[in-house]
Design an enzyme around this catalytic site. Structure first.
Site, PDB file in Angstrom:
ATOM      1  N   TRP A 139      -2.165   3.371  11.430  1.00  0.00           N
ATOM      2  CA  TRP A 139      -3.537   3.477  10.913  1.00  0.00           C
ATOM      3  C   TRP A 139      -3.538   3.936   9.442  1.00  0.00           C
ATOM      4  O   TRP A 139      -4.267   4.855   9.071  1.00  0.00           O
ATOM      5  CB  TRP A 139      -4.363   4.424  11.779  1.00  0.00           C
ATOM      6  CG  TRP A 139      -4.605   3.970  13.187  1.00  0.00           C
ATOM      7  CD1 TRP A 139      -3.793   3.204  13.981  1.00  0.00           C
ATOM      8  CD2 TRP A 139      -5.760   4.271  13.995  1.00  0.00           C
ATOM      9  NE1 TRP A 139      -4.360   3.007  15.211  1.00  0.00           N
ATOM     10  CE2 TRP A 139      -5.568   3.657  15.250  1.00  0.00           C
ATOM     11  CE3 TRP A 139      -6.932   4.999  13.782  1.00  0.00           C
ATOM     12  CZ2 TRP A 139      -6.514   3.745  16.280  1.00  0.00           C
ATOM     13  CZ3 TRP A 139      -7.850   5.097  14.822  1.00  0.00           C
ATOM     14  CH2 TRP A 139      -7.641   4.463  16.044  1.00  0.00           C
ATOM     15  N   TYR A 175       4.105  -8.488  16.530  1.00  0.00           N
ATOM     16  CA  TYR A 175       4.394  -7.594  15.404  1.00  0.00           C
ATOM     17  C   TYR A 175       5.223  -6.402  15.877  1.00  0.00           C
ATOM     18  O   TYR A 175       6.232  -6.051  15.261  1.00  0.00           O
ATOM     19  CB  TYR A 175       3.069  -7.134  14.792  1.00  0.00           C
ATOM     20  CG  TYR A 175       3.170  -5.985  13.818  1.00  0.00           C
ATOM     21  CD1 TYR A 175       3.610  -6.181  12.518  1.00  0.00           C
ATOM     22  CD2 TYR A 175       2.792  -4.695  14.199  1.00  0.00           C
ATOM     23  CE1 TYR A 175       3.682  -5.121  11.624  1.00  0.00           C
ATOM     24  CE2 TYR A 175       2.853  -3.635  13.318  1.00  0.00           C
ATOM     25  CZ  TYR A 175       3.300  -3.847  12.028  1.00  0.00           C
ATOM     26  OH  TYR A 175       3.370  -2.800  11.156  1.00  0.00           O
ATOM     27  N   THR A 188       6.247   1.502  13.310  1.00  0.00           N
ATOM     28  CA  THR A 188       4.862   1.481  13.757  1.00  0.00           C
ATOM     29  C   THR A 188       4.668   2.077  15.150  1.00  0.00           C
ATOM     30  O   THR A 188       5.579   2.032  15.985  1.00  0.00           O
ATOM     31  CB  THR A 188       4.362   0.023  13.759  1.00  0.00           C
ATOM     32  OG1 THR A 188       3.076  -0.034  14.371  1.00  0.00           O
ATOM     33  CG2 THR A 188       5.288  -0.884  14.551  1.00  0.00           C
ATOM     34  N   ASP A 189       3.462   2.572  15.381  1.00  0.00           N
ATOM     35  CA  ASP A 189       3.055   2.999  16.728  1.00  0.00           C
ATOM     36  C   ASP A 189       3.054   1.808  17.702  1.00  0.00           C
ATOM     37  O   ASP A 189       3.097   1.999  18.907  1.00  0.00           O
ATOM     38  CB  ASP A 189       1.654   3.617  16.678  1.00  0.00           C
ATOM     39  CG  ASP A 189       0.633   2.697  16.011  1.00  0.00           C
ATOM     40  OD1 ASP A 189       0.981   2.105  14.972  1.00  0.00           O
ATOM     41  OD2 ASP A 189      -0.492   2.557  16.525  1.00  0.00           O
ATOM     42  N   THR A 221       2.985  -7.482   7.687  1.00  0.00           N
ATOM     43  CA  THR A 221       2.027  -6.562   8.303  1.00  0.00           C
ATOM     44  C   THR A 221       0.794  -7.278   8.864  1.00  0.00           C
ATOM     45  O   THR A 221      -0.136  -6.602   9.311  1.00  0.00           O
ATOM     46  CB  THR A 221       1.592  -5.487   7.290  1.00  0.00           C
ATOM     47  OG1 THR A 221       1.104  -6.139   6.115  1.00  0.00           O
ATOM     48  CG2 THR A 221       2.747  -4.577   6.919  1.00  0.00           C
ATOM     49  N   ALA A 279       7.296  -5.529   4.356  1.00  0.00           N
ATOM     50  CA  ALA A 279       7.077  -5.802   5.782  1.00  0.00           C
ATOM     51  C   ALA A 279       6.101  -6.957   5.950  1.00  0.00           C
ATOM     52  O   ALA A 279       5.280  -7.218   5.062  1.00  0.00           O
ATOM     53  CB  ALA A 279       6.515  -4.563   6.484  1.00  0.00           C
ATOM     54  N   ASP A 327      13.164 -10.973  -2.664  1.00  0.00           N
ATOM     55  CA  ASP A 327      12.667 -11.430  -1.369  1.00  0.00           C
ATOM     56  C   ASP A 327      13.649 -10.917  -0.323  1.00  0.00           C
ATOM     57  O   ASP A 327      14.814 -11.333  -0.303  1.00  0.00           O
ATOM     58  CB  ASP A 327      12.579 -12.963  -1.346  1.00  0.00           C
ATOM     59  CG  ASP A 327      11.946 -13.475  -0.050  1.00  0.00           C
ATOM     60  OD1 ASP A 327      12.105 -12.817   1.000  1.00  0.00           O
ATOM     61  OD2 ASP A 327      11.303 -14.530  -0.104  1.00  0.00           O
ATOM     62  N   MET A 368       0.828  -1.206   0.000  1.00  0.00           N
ATOM     63  CA  MET A 368       0.000   0.000   0.000  1.00  0.00           C
ATOM     64  C   MET A 368       0.870   1.267   0.000  1.00  0.00           C
ATOM     65  O   MET A 368       0.709   2.125  -0.856  1.00  0.00           O
ATOM     66  CB  MET A 368      -0.913  -0.028   1.243  1.00  0.00           C
ATOM     67  CG  MET A 368      -1.905   1.072   1.280  1.00  0.00           C
ATOM     68  SD  MET A 368      -3.288   0.725   2.380  1.00  0.00           S
ATOM     69  CE  MET A 368      -2.526   0.659   3.997  1.00  0.00           C
ATOM     70  N   LEU A 369       1.803   1.367   0.922  1.00  0.00           N
ATOM     71  CA  LEU A 369       2.690   2.534   0.950  1.00  0.00           C
ATOM     72  C   LEU A 369       3.624   2.537  -0.252  1.00  0.00           C
ATOM     73  O   LEU A 369       3.830   3.577  -0.895  1.00  0.00           O
ATOM     74  CB  LEU A 369       3.517   2.546   2.246  1.00  0.00           C
ATOM     75  CG  LEU A 369       4.594   3.638   2.325  1.00  0.00           C
ATOM     76  CD1 LEU A 369       3.983   5.030   2.271  1.00  0.00           C
ATOM     77  CD2 LEU A 369       5.430   3.465   3.597  1.00  0.00           C
TER      78      LEU A 369
END
Ligand SMILES: NC(=O)c1ccc[n+]([C@@H]2O[C@H](COP(=O)([O-])OP(=O)(O)OC[C@H]3O[C@@H](n4cnc5c(N)ncnc54)[C@H](OP(=O)(O)O)[C@@H]3O)[C@@H](O)[C@H]2O)c1
Length: 274
Positions: free
Chosen positions: A141, A115, A91-92, A52, A50, A26, A1-2
């Protein structure tokens, strides 16, 4: 997505980009990672690969760590040898989420799930291996046009169901992948000091509040979104309750914090419903 949005934003800004999807590289293969960095001689590597799947990581922590931790360590070494800068999204979930005030970039980490532990391993590899050329950009998010995410799920459920139950006891900062991609590019172009940054929108909201906003933008009644506690949706991985990150670090790079999550969602909206 990013990764998808980042490639588009980089190209639009005139940068030469070599996108390496999983089929081409990979990241768990150390020989292939070293070879790719040696041959491509990038000025900057942004590692959007990642593991995820947050819940699956609980029962597959070693596999998740191979991608989120071990592979990042190899990549950081390879970047060091090649003189490349490395941007590593994190990540948070490296924070416990028990606080009441936004977490500063240097606040103590204490992940509450597998994670988060694996992502923290990746962070440490970057900070220790590349003190002069490593960037950790914590985000949270995420939503965007290129992947399934909470916002796209709510858009679908608004059409399928009369009411939707959404948790109201987890707070965070919904962040558009395009905003994060633009910020990463700005950071690179500004030659920002290496270190840890918080790449999340300003403001904060609960998942329930975010779902209400999505319904409002759809022209639907936000009252159809019903608040429930996290206990109503038991999941394998614990989630931090308070995932709000502070943004003071951007001042070091001469950059303002990212815009408010509500403004970002409105800007993203045409792309999300296209
Ligand atoms: N999404 C969020 O809400 C969120 C929140 C906080 C932090 N982040 C972080 O932000 C970054 C981007 O997240 P995202 O949502 O864009 O992730 P995403 O859509 O799940 O993309 C991750 C990509 O990594 C690829 N990948 C997985 N294992 C790989 C391997 N061994 N080698 C090469 N590629 C591999 C995946 O390929 P396949 O599709 O083939 O598996 C996928 O294309 C990640 O670092 C993530 O931890 C995301």
């Amino acid at each position: 997505m990013l990764g998808t949005d980042l490639v588009a934003v980089l190209r639009a800004a005139g940068h030469e980009v070599v996108p390496l999807g999983r089929a081409r590289l990979d990241v768990r293969d150390p020989v292939a990672v070293r070879q790719a960095v040696r041959e491509l001689r990038p000025g900057v590597v942004v590692n959007c690969a990642a593991w995820t799947a947050v819940d699956d990581a609980e029962t597959h922590e070693e596999e998740a760590r191979a991608v989120n931790g071990d592979a990042v360590a190899v990549l950081a070494e390879a970047c060091g040898e090649a003189g490349a800068r490395l941007v590593q999204p994190s990540t948070d979930y490296v924070f416990a989420g028990t606080g009441r005030l936004p977490y500063a970039e240097d606040a103590p980490t204490a992940p509450v799930n597998a994670y988060g532990r694996t992502k923290l391993a990746g962070e440490r590899a970057v900070v220790e291996t590349l003190p002069d050329a490593g960037y950790v950009v914590r985000t949270a998010w995420l939503y965007g046009a290129a992947g399934p995410n909470f916002v796209s799920t709510m858009i679908r459920l608004a059409a399928e169901r009369e009411t939707v139950d959404v948790v109201d006891d987890q707070h965070g900062q919904p962040t558009w992948t395009v905003d994060l991609a633009r910020r990463i590019v700005a950071m690179i172009e500004a030659d920002a000091p290496p270190g840890i940054y918080h790449g999340t929108s300003s403001g904060s909201v609960s998942w329930h509040g975010l779902a209400r906003e999505v319904f409002t933008l759809l022209g639907a009644d936000p009252g159809r979104v019903r608040p429930v506690p996290s206990a109503a949706f038991p999941r394998p991985a614990r989630r931090p309750a308070f995932s709000v990150l502070g943004h003071d670090g951007w001042a070091r790079a001469g950059l303002a914090p990212l815009r408010h999550w509500r403004d970002a969602l409105r800007a993203a909206w045409p792309e999300l419903v296209a």
